[in-house]
Design a protein around this motif. Structure first.
Motif, mmCIF file in Angstrom:
data_model
loop_
_atom_site.group_PDB
_atom_site.id
_atom_site.type_symbol
_atom_site.label_atom_id
_atom_site.label_comp_id
_atom_site.label_asym_id
_atom_site.label_seq_id
_atom_site.Cartn_x
_atom_site.Cartn_y
_atom_site.Cartn_z
ATOM 1 N N PHE A 1 64.082 66.195 21.297
ATOM 2 C CA PHE A 1 65.366 67.239 22.021
ATOM 3 C C PHE A 1 65.474 66.438 23.413
ATOM 4 N N TYR A 2 64.201 65.702 24.238
ATOM 5 C CA TYR A 2 64.643 65.540 25.199
ATOM 6 C C TYR A 2 65.474 64.630 25.981
ATOM 7 N N THR A 3 65.385 63.701 24.876
ATOM 8 C CA THR A 3 65.878 62.376 25.034
ATOM 9 C C THR A 3 67.324 61.674 23.788
ATOM 10 N N GLU A 4 68.242 60.724 23.977
ATOM 11 C CA GLU A 4 69.245 60.552 23.077
ATOM 12 C C GLU A 4 69.446 58.993 22.911
ATOM 13 N N LEU A 5 69.135 59.147 21.631
ATOM 14 C CA LEU A 5 69.386 57.769 21.085
ATOM 15 C C LEU A 5 70.854 57.097 21.227
ATOM 16 N N ARG A 6 70.310 55.608 21.926
ATOM 17 C CA ARG A 6 71.592 54.917 21.403
ATOM 18 C C ARG A 6 71.082 53.592 20.835
ATOM 19 N N SER B 1 63.379 79.597 11.728
ATOM 20 C CA SER B 1 64.195 79.326 10.968
ATOM 21 C C SER B 1 65.332 80.760 11.383
ATOM 22 N N LYS B 2 65.866 80.597 10.310
ATOM 23 C CA LYS B 2 67.305 82.136 10.916
ATOM 24 C C LYS B 2 67.702 82.120 12.248
ATOM 25 N N ARG B 3 67.800 84.072 12.507
ATOM 26 C CA ARG B 3 67.600 84.225 13.935
ATOM 27 C C ARG B 3 66.359 83.798 14.957
ATOM 28 N N SER B 4 64.888 82.950 14.335
ATOM 29 C CA SER B 4 63.922 82.851 15.536
ATOM 30 C C SER B 4 64.608 81.245 16.052
ATOM 31 N N GLY B 5 65.703 80.518 15.813
ATOM 32 C CA GLY B 5 65.349 79.156 16.436
ATOM 33 C C GLY B 5 66.875 77.917 16.915
ATOM 34 N N ILE B 6 66.477 77.316 16.592
ATOM 35 C CA ILE B 6 67.104 75.975 17.160
ATOM 36 C C ILE B 6 66.245 74.743 17.165
ATOM 37 N N GLY B 7 66.422 73.910 16.512
ATOM 38 C CA GLY B 7 65.318 72.873 16.722
ATOM 39 C C GLY B 7 64.098 73.145 16.645
ATOM 40 N N ARG B 8 63.358 71.737 16.589
ATOM 41 C CA ARG B 8 62.085 72.123 16.283
ATOM 42 C C ARG B 8 61.473 71.138 17.802
ATOM 43 N N GLU B 9 59.599 71.541 18.258
ATOM 44 C CA GLU B 9 59.790 71.047 19.671
ATOM 45 C C GLU B 9 57.976 70.690 18.135
#
Ligand code: NAD
Ligand code: 6OD
Length: 488
Positions: free
Chosen positions: A477-482, A461-469
């Motif tokens: 993150f590694y795919t795009e949904l269509r 959270s906060k300045r520790s990152g963006i997104g979840r792995e």
């Protein structure tokens, strides 16, 4: 790649021209030469990105999911078959004890391919049946497509583990990658190129470019118009630079950044276990794990006992030859990083700390005196707005603050710009759940630390990152949904 020369790995082969500029990789154990690392040029980065793009359009893009996942399992198998080589390479680059690397770094390097191969095969997508205005119906369903070429920028603290934590899901989802390992620890990422060839991963799917950040491979990769998304683990301020580089191309980013993680220890905990596990949470890997705890809040009635217990654990660490199984603490990654860590020793004293233990470097014999050794360090008595309590140090250090009330402990824990990880020690079930939900962090460990289920969401959270792995979260993150809309 030879023992003493680390090449770039592009389009399925090592780039071995002798004329290339190199830089030295020196051991943090004793300053001895580990290897010469080839410095990727801008042209190398271009070629790596083009090779990755071509592989997407070619054999990799055409491969069935089943075949791709089988290959990922073979990568894991081959890492395990070559376990000792990966182990030695990781230890030579980092100086971390074999007891640690053989239990965590290398096994996870293999597991990261298996978990995501299985996750992607079991992933479902959504469907909706829609009533249309003319009284008919339409079926909407989603399909997942790989994002494309992924730029993977890695730190030095858990080199193989953190690199494969990104490469595993990226490849599982059908992407290709260009990896920029840390300049301090490039060997296992480069060695993995051999494994890719041995198991039959097509050329161009996995590429490695070596170098530094600004005006070097890191910057050239992250601002490259041929890169569709950038995944990065490292310092928060580097994240800022990478975010603006990626913004030029509207490339998506996933960031795992710095932390200043709190641990809350209540009087009703199992004190002995809390002390033992907290020692790991502060000192393992010489304090160089982003999830570690540098701020401890301990209920006043057990404060003295806790401090004494942790002091004894800190003083029991054994520095030495990382290949010796009796060694329990390695050096910091470099003399430069030690300079940063020891600067906080001075700041802590200047800002009024009591040094419970440590606060100095180890007096090591012989050539080890040239290494980046530092003693596990505990402070008390600092104010919550002092520099060592606010800033990430990334060494085997912690400050311990007493508290009287649960709310007070939570408020102090949350008074940080970071929000990566936390831990709470208590035998009161209600309190455990209450505190876990109140601490602003991507993960809260209750009566434990660094227990990892790789299917769970991981991130800050906060300045520790963006997104979840992790598990399905990485697939997001590694795919795009269509969406496909079919009139019925
Ligand atoms: P760092 O940010 O200095 O370097 C990480 C990588 O970024 C290296 O490969 C480096 O060459 C590259 N880099 C540096 N500047 C760049 C630029 N301008 N453009 C592109 N690439 C650039 O981090 P580090 O010192 O290697 O690692 C320690 C830091 O990483 C700590 O802050 C730690 O908390 C953080 N970390 C976070 C996590 C997490 O999961 N949240 C995990 C491990 C480490
Ligand atoms: O265990 C993991 O998957 C992970 N990403 C750990 C991060 C550790 C940071 O140094």
């Amino acid at each position: 790649m030879t023992n003493r020369r680390v090449n770039n790995f592009i389009d399925g082969g090592y780039v071995t021209d002798a004329e290339r500029d190199t830089f030295e990789n020196r051991s943090p154990v004793d300053g001895s030469l580990v290897s010469h690392i080839d410095l990727a040029t801008k042209d190398d980065v271009d070629r790596a990105v083009s090779a990755a793009r071509a592989a997407m359009k070619g054999p990799w893009g055409k491969m069935s999911l089943d075949e791709r996942c089988k290959l990922l399992h073979k990568i894991a198998d081959r890492i395990n078959e070559r376990f000792d080589e990966f182990l030695e390479a990781e230890i030579r680059d980092t100086g971390k004890p074999t007891t640690l690397a053989s239990h965590i770094d290398i096994p996870r390097g293999a597991a990261n391919f298996r978990i995501f191969a299985d996750a992607v095969k079991n992933a479902s997508t959504e469907t909706f049946v829609q009533d249309t205005a003319d009284g008919g119906q339409a079926l909407n369903y989603s399909i997942r497509k790989p994002k494309g070429v992924i730029g993977v920028v890695c730190p030095w603290n858990l080199p193989l583990l953190l690199m494969t934590w990104k490469v595993g899901p990226a490849l599982a989802c059908g992407n290709t990658v260009v990896v920029k390992p840390s300049e301090e620890t490039p060997t296992t990422a480069t060695l993995l190129g051999e494994v890719m060839n041995e198991v039959g991963v097509p050329a161009g799917v996995y590429n490695v470019v070596n170098g530094f950040g600004p005006d070097s491979a890191g910057q050239w990769l992250t601002e490259h118009p041929g890169v569709d998304a950038v995944t990065f683990t490292g310092e928060t301020r580097t994240g800022t630079a990478i975010m603006s580089a990626a913004a030029r191309n509207i490339a998506d980013v996933s960031f795992e950044l710095g932390g200043k993680n709190p641990g809350l220890i209540f009087a009703d905990c199992d004190l002995e276990t809390a002390v033992n596990e907290t020692a790991r949470a502060v000192f393992a890997n010489c304090g160089q794990v982003c999830l570690q705890t540098e701020r401890l809040y301990v209920e006043r009635s057990i404060f003295d006992a806790f401090v004494e217990g942790l002091k004894a654990k800190a003083e029991a660490y054994v520095p030495g030859d990382p290949f010796d199984t009796k060694t329990t603490i390695g050096p910091l990654i470099s003399l430069e990083h030690r300079q940063k860590v020891t600067s906080y020793f001075d700041k802590a004293k200047a800002e009024g700390a009591t040094v419970v233990t440590g606060g100095e470097i180890y007096d090591m014999p012989g050539d080890y005196a040239k290494g980046a050794w530092v003693r596990p360090t505990i402070w008390t008595g600092l104010s919550e707005d002092s520099t060592p309590v606010r800033e990430e140090i990334f060494g085997p250090v912690c400050h311990i603050q007493p508290f009287d009330e649960e709310d007070q402990a939570i408020a102090m824990a949350n008074d940080s710009t970071y929000g990566l990880a936390s831990m709470v020690w208590t035998q009161n079930l209600s309190r455990a759940h209450r505190v876990a939900a109140s601490v602003d962090a991507g993960i809260c460990w209750v009566n434990s630390w660094f227990l990892r289920d790789l299917r769970t969401p991981f991130g800050g959270s906060k300045r520790s990152g963006i997104g979840r792995e992790g598990g399905l979260h990485s697939l997001e993150f590694y795919t795009e949904l269509r969406n496909v809309c079919v009139r019925l």
